[in-house]
Design an enzyme around this catalytic site. Structure first.
Site, PDB file in Angstrom:
ATOM      1  N   HIS A 129      46.967  -7.384  30.339  1.00  0.00           N
ATOM      2  CA  HIS A 129      46.798  -7.097  28.918  1.00  0.00           C
ATOM      3  C   HIS A 129      45.579  -7.857  28.399  1.00  0.00           C
ATOM      4  CE1 HIS A 129      49.466 -10.764  28.719  1.00  0.00           C
ATOM      5  NE2 HIS A 129      48.505 -11.108  27.866  1.00  0.00           N
ATOM      6  N   ALA A 130      45.166  -7.469  27.210  1.00  0.00           N
ATOM      7  CA  ALA A 130      44.153  -8.225  26.464  1.00  0.00           C
ATOM      8  C   ALA A 130      44.740  -8.517  25.088  1.00  0.00           C
ATOM      9  CB  ALA A 130      42.871  -7.402  26.330  1.00  0.00           C
TER      10      ALA A 130
END
Ligand code: TYD
Length: 136
Positions: free
Chosen positions: A54-55
Site C-alpha cells: 500500500h501507499a
C-alpha cells in the site's frame, strides 16, 4: 537510496551507550521529524510472508527494526529500491506517496513504526494501479 527521493531517508539515531548497554530515545520533532501520533509494531511475522502493499496519501512514518531484520521495497511510481533494516540504530523515513512492501522478516523481527497520524483507512491506497494514477 541517497538520490531516490527526499520523501525517503535513512535516519541515524543518536545511540547513548555505556558499559551497561545501549539506549535510543526517539522524540517528536527532534529525532523523529514529525509529531508522533501513533506507534505500532509488527512481530511474529512468518519469514515467507510479504506485508504492506500500500501507499499513504499524507502519512509520515519512521520504520525501525528494533530486533532482527527485514527488507522494505519502496516505490515512488518511477523508481523502486529495497532497503535492508537490520539495526535499531537506524530508521527509514517515508513521507507521502510511496508504495511499500515488507518482506524477508527474520524469525525474531520486531518492526516498529512511528506515525504522524492516527489510523485512517481513507489515507491508504491499496491498489497499485490507483497508486500509479495518483502519482501522476
Ligand atoms: P495492514 O494494513 O494489513 O498491515 P500491513 O501494512 O503490515 O500489511 O493491517 C493489518 C490490520 O491491522 C488491518 O485490519 C488494519 C489494522 N490496523 C489498525 O487497526 N491500526 C493500525 O495502526 C494499523 C497499522 C493497522
Amino acid at each position: 537510496m541517497k538520490n531516490f527521493s527526499r520523501a525517503v531517508q535513512l535516519i541515524d539515531f543518536n545511540v547513548k551507550g555505556d558499559d551497561r548497554g545501549s539506549l535510543i530515545s526517539l522524540e517528536r520533532n527532534i529525532s523523529i521529524p514529525f509529531d508522533i501520533q501513533r506507534v505500532y509494531y509488527i512481530f511474529d511475522t512468518k519469514t515467507d510472508v510479504k506485508r504492506g502493499f500500500h501507499a499513504h496519501r499524507n502519512l509520515k512514518q519512521v520504520l525501525v527494526c528494533v530486533n532482527g531484520s527485514c527488507q522494505i521495497l519502496i516505490d515512488n511510481g518511477k523508481e523502486k529500491t529495497t532497503v535492508l533494516l537490520d539495526s535499531p540504530n537506524q530508521g527509514l523515513y517515508l513521507e507521502g506517496l510511496i508504495w511499500r512492501e515488507m518482506f524477508a522478516f527474520s524469525e525474531n523481527c520486531v518492526l516498529m513504526v512511528l506515525a504522524s497520524e492516527l489510523y485512517d483507512e481513507s489515507d491508504y491506497i491499496r491498489n497499485y494501479e490507483d497508486f500509479i494514477k495518483e502519482c501522476q
